[in-house]
Scaffold this active site. Sequence first.
Site, PDB file in Angstrom:
ATOM      1  N   LYS A   1      13.984 -14.342  -9.917  1.00 35.70           N
ATOM      2  CA  LYS A   1      13.644 -13.309 -10.918  1.00 35.70           C
ATOM      3  C   LYS A   1      12.702 -13.887 -11.946  1.00 35.70           C
ATOM      4  O   LYS A   1      11.719 -13.268 -12.327  1.00 35.70           O
ATOM      5  CB  LYS A   1      14.893 -12.779 -11.650  1.00 35.70           C
ATOM      6  CG  LYS A   1      15.791 -11.850 -10.898  1.00 35.70           C
ATOM      7  CD  LYS A   1      15.210 -10.501 -10.587  1.00 35.70           C
ATOM      8  CE  LYS A   1      14.470 -10.495  -9.289  1.00 35.70           C
ATOM      9  NZ  LYS A   1      15.128 -10.054  -8.099  1.00 35.70           N
TER      10      LYS A   1
ATOM     11  N   LYS B   1       6.314  -4.183  -3.581  1.00 31.98           N
ATOM     12  CA  LYS B   1       7.747  -3.986  -3.425  1.00 31.98           C
ATOM     13  C   LYS B   1       8.205  -4.014  -1.975  1.00 31.98           C
ATOM     14  O   LYS B   1       9.226  -4.570  -1.652  1.00 31.98           O
ATOM     15  CB  LYS B   1       8.138  -2.652  -4.064  1.00 31.98           C
ATOM     16  CG  LYS B   1       9.611  -2.372  -3.969  1.00 31.98           C
ATOM     17  CD  LYS B   1      10.223  -2.226  -5.322  1.00 31.98           C
ATOM     18  CE  LYS B   1      11.717  -2.191  -5.250  1.00 31.98           C
ATOM     19  NZ  LYS B   1      12.349  -3.386  -5.791  1.00 31.98           N
TER      20      LYS B   1
ATOM     21  N   ASN C   1      -1.676   2.303   5.559  1.00 31.62           N
ATOM     22  CA  ASN C   1      -0.736   1.264   5.160  1.00 31.62           C
ATOM     23  C   ASN C   1      -0.261   0.593   6.433  1.00 31.62           C
ATOM     24  O   ASN C   1       0.198   1.265   7.355  1.00 31.62           O
ATOM     25  CB  ASN C   1       0.457   1.907   4.419  1.00 31.62           C
ATOM     26  CG  ASN C   1       1.592   0.926   4.197  1.00 31.62           C
ATOM     27  OD1 ASN C   1       1.357  -0.267   4.041  1.00 31.62           O
ATOM     28  ND2 ASN C   1       2.812   1.427   4.188  1.00 31.62           N
ATOM     29  N   GLY C   2      -0.394  -0.744   6.489  1.00 30.19           N
ATOM     30  CA  GLY C   2       0.009  -1.472   7.696  1.00 30.19           C
ATOM     31  C   GLY C   2      -1.076  -2.464   8.065  1.00 30.19           C
ATOM     32  O   GLY C   2      -1.958  -2.771   7.250  1.00 30.19           O
TER      33      GLY C   2
ATOM     34  N   ARG D   1       4.001  -0.178  -4.792  1.00 30.91           N
ATOM     35  CA  ARG D   1       3.754  -0.692  -3.444  1.00 30.91           C
ATOM     36  C   ARG D   1       2.465  -1.499  -3.350  1.00 30.91           C
ATOM     37  O   ARG D   1       2.205  -2.146  -2.338  1.00 30.91           O
ATOM     38  CB  ARG D   1       3.677   0.468  -2.450  1.00 30.91           C
ATOM     39  CG  ARG D   1       4.955   1.256  -2.331  1.00 30.91           C
ATOM     40  CD  ARG D   1       4.783   2.392  -1.361  1.00 30.91           C
ATOM     41  NE  ARG D   1       4.626   1.900  -0.006  1.00 30.91           N
ATOM     42  CZ  ARG D   1       5.634   1.649   0.811  1.00 30.91           C
ATOM     43  NH1 ARG D   1       6.864   1.863   0.415  1.00 30.91           N
ATOM     44  NH2 ARG D   1       5.419   1.197   2.014  1.00 30.91           N
TER      45      ARG D   1
ATOM     46  N   GLU E   1       9.175 -14.588 -10.508  1.00 28.66           N
ATOM     47  CA  GLU E   1       8.536 -13.326 -10.131  1.00 28.66           C
ATOM     48  C   GLU E   1       7.913 -12.587 -11.310  1.00 28.66           C
ATOM     49  O   GLU E   1       6.791 -12.120 -11.224  1.00 28.66           O
ATOM     50  CB  GLU E   1       9.630 -12.409  -9.596  1.00 28.66           C
ATOM     51  CG  GLU E   1       9.537 -12.038  -8.182  1.00 28.66           C
ATOM     52  CD  GLU E   1      10.655 -11.085  -7.800  1.00 28.66           C
ATOM     53  OE1 GLU E   1      11.786 -11.203  -8.290  1.00 28.66           O
ATOM     54  OE2 GLU E   1      10.359 -10.206  -6.992  1.00 28.66           O
TER      55      GLU E   1
ATOM     56  N   HIS F   1      20.221 -35.406  -5.522  1.00 30.42           N
ATOM     57  CA  HIS F   1      19.474 -35.805  -4.324  1.00 30.42           C
ATOM     58  C   HIS F   1      17.977 -35.536  -4.473  1.00 30.42           C
ATOM     59  O   HIS F   1      17.265 -35.432  -3.484  1.00 30.42           O
ATOM     60  CB  HIS F   1      20.035 -35.086  -3.096  1.00 30.42           C
ATOM     61  CG  HIS F   1      21.472 -35.413  -2.848  1.00 30.42           C
ATOM     62  ND1 HIS F   1      21.887 -36.610  -2.339  1.00 30.42           N
ATOM     63  CD2 HIS F   1      22.602 -34.709  -3.100  1.00 30.42           C
ATOM     64  CE1 HIS F   1      23.209 -36.635  -2.258  1.00 30.42           C
ATOM     65  NE2 HIS F   1      23.673 -35.477  -2.726  1.00 30.42           N
TER      66      HIS F   1
ATOM     67  N   TRP G   1      -2.524  -2.926  -1.665  1.00 30.65           N
ATOM     68  CA  TRP G   1      -2.095  -4.321  -1.806  1.00 30.65           C
ATOM     69  C   TRP G   1      -2.827  -5.052  -0.691  1.00 30.65           C
ATOM     70  O   TRP G   1      -2.526  -4.883   0.490  1.00 30.65           O
ATOM     71  CB  TRP G   1      -0.585  -4.417  -1.625  1.00 30.65           C
ATOM     72  CG  TRP G   1      -0.037  -5.780  -1.892  1.00 30.65           C
ATOM     73  CD1 TRP G   1       0.362  -6.277  -3.104  1.00 30.65           C
ATOM     74  CD2 TRP G   1       0.187  -6.826  -0.938  1.00 30.65           C
ATOM     75  NE1 TRP G   1       0.808  -7.570  -2.954  1.00 30.65           N
ATOM     76  CE2 TRP G   1       0.715  -7.932  -1.642  1.00 30.65           C
ATOM     77  CE3 TRP G   1      -0.007  -6.961   0.431  1.00 30.65           C
ATOM     78  CZ2 TRP G   1       1.051  -9.139  -1.026  1.00 30.65           C
ATOM     79  CZ3 TRP G   1       0.324  -8.165   1.045  1.00 30.65           C
ATOM     80  CH2 TRP G   1       0.855  -9.228   0.315  1.00 30.65           C
TER      81      TRP G   1
ATOM     82  N   CYS H   1       0.825  -1.192   0.000  1.00 26.36           N
ATOM     83  CA  CYS H   1       0.000   0.000   0.000  1.00 26.36           C
ATOM     84  C   CYS H   1       0.873   1.262   0.000  1.00 26.36           C
ATOM     85  O   CYS H   1       1.909   1.302   0.649  1.00 26.36           O
ATOM     86  CB  CYS H   1      -0.946   0.099   1.187  1.00 26.36           C
ATOM     87  SG  CYS H   1      -2.026  -1.313   1.363  1.00 26.36           S
TER      88      CYS H   1
ATOM     89  N   GLU I   1      18.764 -16.621  -7.059  1.00 25.67           N
ATOM     90  CA  GLU I   1      18.267 -15.304  -7.461  1.00 25.67           C
ATOM     91  C   GLU I   1      17.757 -15.335  -8.907  1.00 25.67           C
ATOM     92  O   GLU I   1      16.734 -14.720  -9.221  1.00 25.67           O
ATOM     93  CB  GLU I   1      19.373 -14.253  -7.272  1.00 25.67           C
ATOM     94  CG  GLU I   1      19.043 -12.848  -7.722  1.00 25.67           C
ATOM     95  CD  GLU I   1      17.844 -12.212  -7.026  1.00 25.67           C
ATOM     96  OE1 GLU I   1      17.336 -12.764  -6.035  1.00 25.67           O
ATOM     97  OE2 GLU I   1      17.396 -11.153  -7.501  1.00 25.67           O
TER      98      GLU I   1
HETATM   99  C1  F6R Z   1      12.459  -9.744  -5.248  1.00 27.37           C
HETATM  100  C2  F6R Z   1      12.348  -8.740  -4.205  1.00 27.37           C
HETATM  101  C3  F6R Z   1      11.961  -9.194  -2.849  1.00 27.37           C
HETATM  102  C4  F6R Z   1      12.689  -8.360  -1.786  1.00 27.37           C
HETATM  103  C5  F6R Z   1      12.199  -8.737  -0.375  1.00 27.37           C
HETATM  104  C6  F6R Z   1      12.952  -7.973   0.676  1.00 27.37           C
HETATM  105  O1  F6R Z   1      12.843  -9.200  -6.462  1.00 27.37           O
HETATM  106  O2  F6R Z   1      12.532  -7.577  -4.435  1.00 27.37           O
HETATM  107  O3  F6R Z   1      12.203 -10.560  -2.664  1.00 27.37           O
HETATM  108  O4  F6R Z   1      14.052  -8.593  -1.907  1.00 27.37           O
HETATM  109  O5  F6R Z   1      10.841  -8.457  -0.278  1.00 27.37           O
HETATM  110  O6  F6R Z   1      12.803  -6.599   0.496  1.00 27.37           O
HETATM  111  P1  F6R Z   1      13.804  -5.571   1.126  1.00 27.37           P
HETATM  112  O7  F6R Z   1      15.117  -5.767   0.436  1.00 27.37           O
HETATM  113  O8  F6R Z   1      13.202  -4.239   0.843  1.00 27.37           O
HETATM  114  O9  F6R Z   1      13.895  -5.897   2.575  1.00 27.37           O
END
Ligand code: F6R
Length: 613
Positions: free
Chosen positions: A488, A608, A100-101, A27, A491, A507, A74, A2, A484
């Site tokens: 990506k 995010k 937000n929260g 967000r 995601e 395994h 969100w 949010c 990672e």
């Molecule tokens: C993936 C991504 C998330 C963040 C995670 C932690 O691309 O961005 O997995 O890495 O939500 O977020 P931060 O780094 O803001 O604590």
Amino acid sequence: MCGIVGYVGKRDATPLLLDGLKRLEYRGYDSGGIAVHTPDGIQIRKCMGRLTELEKDLTANALIGRPGIGHTRWATHGEPSQRNSHPHQAGAGEVIVVHNGIIENYQELKEQLRSAGHEFLSDTDTEVIPHLIQQELADGAASPDAAIRQALKKARGAYALGILFKDDPDKVYAARLGSPLIVGLGEDETFIASDVPAIVNQIQNVIYLNDGEIAILSPEGVAIQNLAGESIEPEIKPVDIAPEAAEMAGFETFMMKEIHEQPRVLRSLLEKHVDREDTVIVPEIGFSTDYFQQLRRIMIVSCGTAYHAAMYGKFLLEHLTGLAVETDLGSEFRYRSPRIESDTLFVAVSQSGETADTLASLRLAREKDCKVLSICNVPGSSLVRESDSVLFTEAGPEIGVASTKAYTAQLMAFGLLAIHIGRARGEISEETEQQLMKALRAVPNAIHYMLERADDIQAIADKHHDGPSALYLGRRFNYPTALEGALKNKEISYQHAEGYAAGEMKHGPIALINEYLPVICICTQTEDEVYEKMISNMKEVEARHGRIIAVATDGDKVVADFAEDIIYVPPIHEEFSPIVNVVALQLLAYYAAQARGTDIDKPRNLAKSVTVE
Ligand code: F6R
């Protein structure tokens, strides 16, 4: 999780709120809404879906007035729907709130309020807030801010709030506890927002609200008070982000822009932290050589992509400092009984500095008397404020939901940190430091070359994007790169993807391999002791007819014998190869997502900044 925005000033609020919300859409993007004081009283508009829907509605039917508040959602409590979208109100629009929260005790509060005659229209936790405030006013609170203070004392959880009162038409009220909120100061006008980039084009100065503070924005300026009603002198800081940093700058998406920013970001991080003698300088860390010599253990905690950076940090720190290093996910660490003491350095890694689980873990480490060092991208964030020291990644605003430049900057920060601690502990010599620094300095250019090879990577993504799944394999420093790369991919392209330590393949995951499965194998270090092991793993994939996509070093003659496709990367020191290799995987995921037609900057269900558990 949010985004909220608010405006007090002489201009029309609606376009400013919409502009701010668009910049906050990363967000949350399942619904949006605004509330504005108009000559006909407060009016609310909400729309399901992306903000373009709200914008269309506001274009067709203008909402003119000021001040106002806005929200992009969100969903946590209650499905995405018109009914659950913010703003929420109590009574006949007497109190209107964006939030937000999470209000954790909302069920209990709802029951109490219901028995006092309040009716609820949504499934959200948020809706109790305007009702609580309205009840305080009905019970005789002396002023709107007194009502807010009383109400918030009853709420448990986290909040950043923007509040309008029907009978106080000049002001926006705001409050913060555990969720980010800033006050932006422009010329004769004031804003609230979840972050600085949302309003960076409108303001010159900023106040980072602290937990437990309430801000009252009026035509006369801003007053800050705490939950006891005592007024507080705010610290006003100049905005240090260029407005263009939050723009797309001609790229088709923020993610592509941020992928391309990586050489510049890493170069300037190095410039700031390395002197002419190729010595790492990190004065902001502030811990003495003595401290590092006494240190026994490092515990690194983070979530998601930042957790992959932490895994890399663990390998590198162990390798260069001789310390015992452990990593954990924030969501796991906080519920363990971790054996950490004052001889443990706790390192929190976070792009946003607002991730709830990382923050909770940090607080746990504090209780155990550990020193806390954060690797963070956002000045003024909660993590930054609660740490003993901070190594800023200085990657600039990251707006694409999938993290790219913040990740490579975190890896670079770990490189600097490991060399610094290794030297302080006498584990590496001055000569080794200089060799490592030379290798680290080669990274930005190597990434630059990778970006020039984007077309080759796109051709590979176009060929492999349509399968149901993909497997990513790597070893040692590049094991986190495999994780990672897979993250990506899933995601943004929604293709199922698994990252695995290549040695673990036999395994279990080897059962998945058939002639349809793309297996992305990272085997860049011909000099590295794990290179041959990686080659053996690839042979095992080949024997089962898996479709190998190798990430290999320029000039490698071995992998071509059995890889169906190869992404070549420039030669780079093995310790720092993950910083370059991951860029190939970012691009691979990006082009797969493009071919699959997803919304790359705003992938479904994601937000995010994960400010809830
Ligand atoms: C993936 C991504 C998330 C963040 C995670 C932690 O691309 O961005 O997995 O890495 O939500 O977020 P931060 O780094 O803001 O604590």
